[in-house]
Design a protein around this motif. Sequence first.
Motif, PDB file in Angstrom:
ATOM      1  N   TRP A 122      -6.812   1.024  -9.066  1.00 28.03           N
ATOM      2  CA  TRP A 122      -5.633   1.394  -9.869  1.00 28.03           C
ATOM      3  C   TRP A 122      -4.554   0.325  -9.755  1.00 28.03           C
ATOM      4  O   TRP A 122      -3.862   0.018 -10.715  1.00 28.03           O
ATOM      5  CB  TRP A 122      -5.073   2.749  -9.418  1.00 28.03           C
ATOM      6  N   ILE A 151       4.534   2.228 -14.688  1.00 32.87           N
ATOM      7  CA  ILE A 151       3.106   2.506 -14.831  1.00 32.87           C
ATOM      8  C   ILE A 151       2.561   3.041 -13.533  1.00 32.87           C
ATOM      9  O   ILE A 151       2.812   2.485 -12.471  1.00 32.87           O
ATOM     10  CB  ILE A 151       2.348   1.232 -15.206  1.00 32.87           C
ATOM     11  N   GLU A 152       1.829   4.094 -13.652  1.00 31.46           N
ATOM     12  CA  GLU A 152       1.334   4.769 -12.461  1.00 31.46           C
ATOM     13  C   GLU A 152      -0.061   5.255 -12.827  1.00 31.46           C
ATOM     14  O   GLU A 152      -0.234   6.398 -13.207  1.00 31.46           O
ATOM     15  CB  GLU A 152       2.258   5.951 -12.180  1.00 31.46           C
ATOM     16  N   ILE A 153      -0.985   4.348 -12.782  1.00 27.79           N
ATOM     17  CA  ILE A 153      -2.330   4.667 -13.229  1.00 27.79           C
ATOM     18  C   ILE A 153      -2.827   5.911 -12.511  1.00 27.79           C
ATOM     19  O   ILE A 153      -3.429   6.793 -13.092  1.00 27.79           O
ATOM     20  CB  ILE A 153      -3.278   3.477 -12.945  1.00 27.79           C
TER      21      ILE A 153
END
Lengths: 147, 147
Positions: free
Chosen positions: A111, A87-89
């Motif tokens: 984030w 996950i890499e907002i």
Amino acid sequence: MKLSTRGRYGVKAMFELALNYGSEPLSIKTISEKQNISEYYLEQLFGSLRKAGLVKSIRGAQGGYVLSRPPSEITVGDILDVLEGPIEISECIDDEDNCSRIEYCATRLLWIKIRDSVNQVTHSITLEDMVNDYKSMNIITSIKRGE
Amino acid sequence: MKLSTRGRYGVKAMFELALNYGSEPLSIKTISEKQNISEYYLEQLFGSLRKAGLVKSIRGAQGGYVLSRPPSEITVGDILDVLEGPIEISECIDDEDNCSRIEYCATRLLWIKIRDSVNQVTHSITLEDMVNDYKSMNIITSIKRGE
DNA sequence: TTCAAAGTTGACAAAAATAGTCTGCTATGA
DNA sequence: TCATAGCAGACTATTTTTGTCAACTTTGAA
């Protein structure tokens, strides 16, 4: 913000393997029919899952896939990391260099909080949990039906 | 799983407005230069934010945008809902009908847990929180520098 | 031993979403 | 009255997603 089909199909397929854990391997074809997912597409996903060490393939007639660890040792987060990428907002979470603007820290912190929250949930739910949820739901449904 | 630029740019722009809350309106041009975002693109985003009632526009010379409520009453979740649409990890969360397959309940429950977790985080962080985080970070940085 | 079932690999491509651009307006404060 | 700034919507390029396909390899079972 939503999961792509890779993540959704992948979790469903892994859940299927978890339900079947301890029995014979399941073929791509079987899973694709049960879940109504394209056989070719599922193959791709299982390629990734195999390389990541989450499933083992058994070749030859009556072959197929099995979980490489017990369902209690595989979390939903493990699966999603492989199929969706971590996950890499926002991209600047890991990469401090190219982000020198004034608001940098405030949004970055945000984030990170969101990411950690998702990770916390997905990495705390195992396939075994899902199987248990599923079984207890079936029991409740049976009771409601008066069976 | 990641946010699109709409969500990222939008939050950053709203943060800018929050920093400026109580002062003169900020024009799209000013914000786009500060954040290095395309002016035309930002305009689109602000169109959505205005329709959703999160910002007010002031037309004419020296016009621009201001928050329509105090920063303490606008959450990051409010902004993301407008710009990214509500979080929908998987489509069948709301739509029970077309999902009658056997594994339905188990994965559905999972998507709901993830969604709720993200919503819980994003709707609990306000623009004011971000501004406070930002200010206290600046103080710490100053101390470290020996100022 | 042979064959068919099943996995493996990588190229290809349609479709959808994203990201961004542009033009021509309208409103309004100085 | 005009420069500034928002408003609206069409248009497009790019990227990502979601598959599809064909050729190949491995291996269990007849």
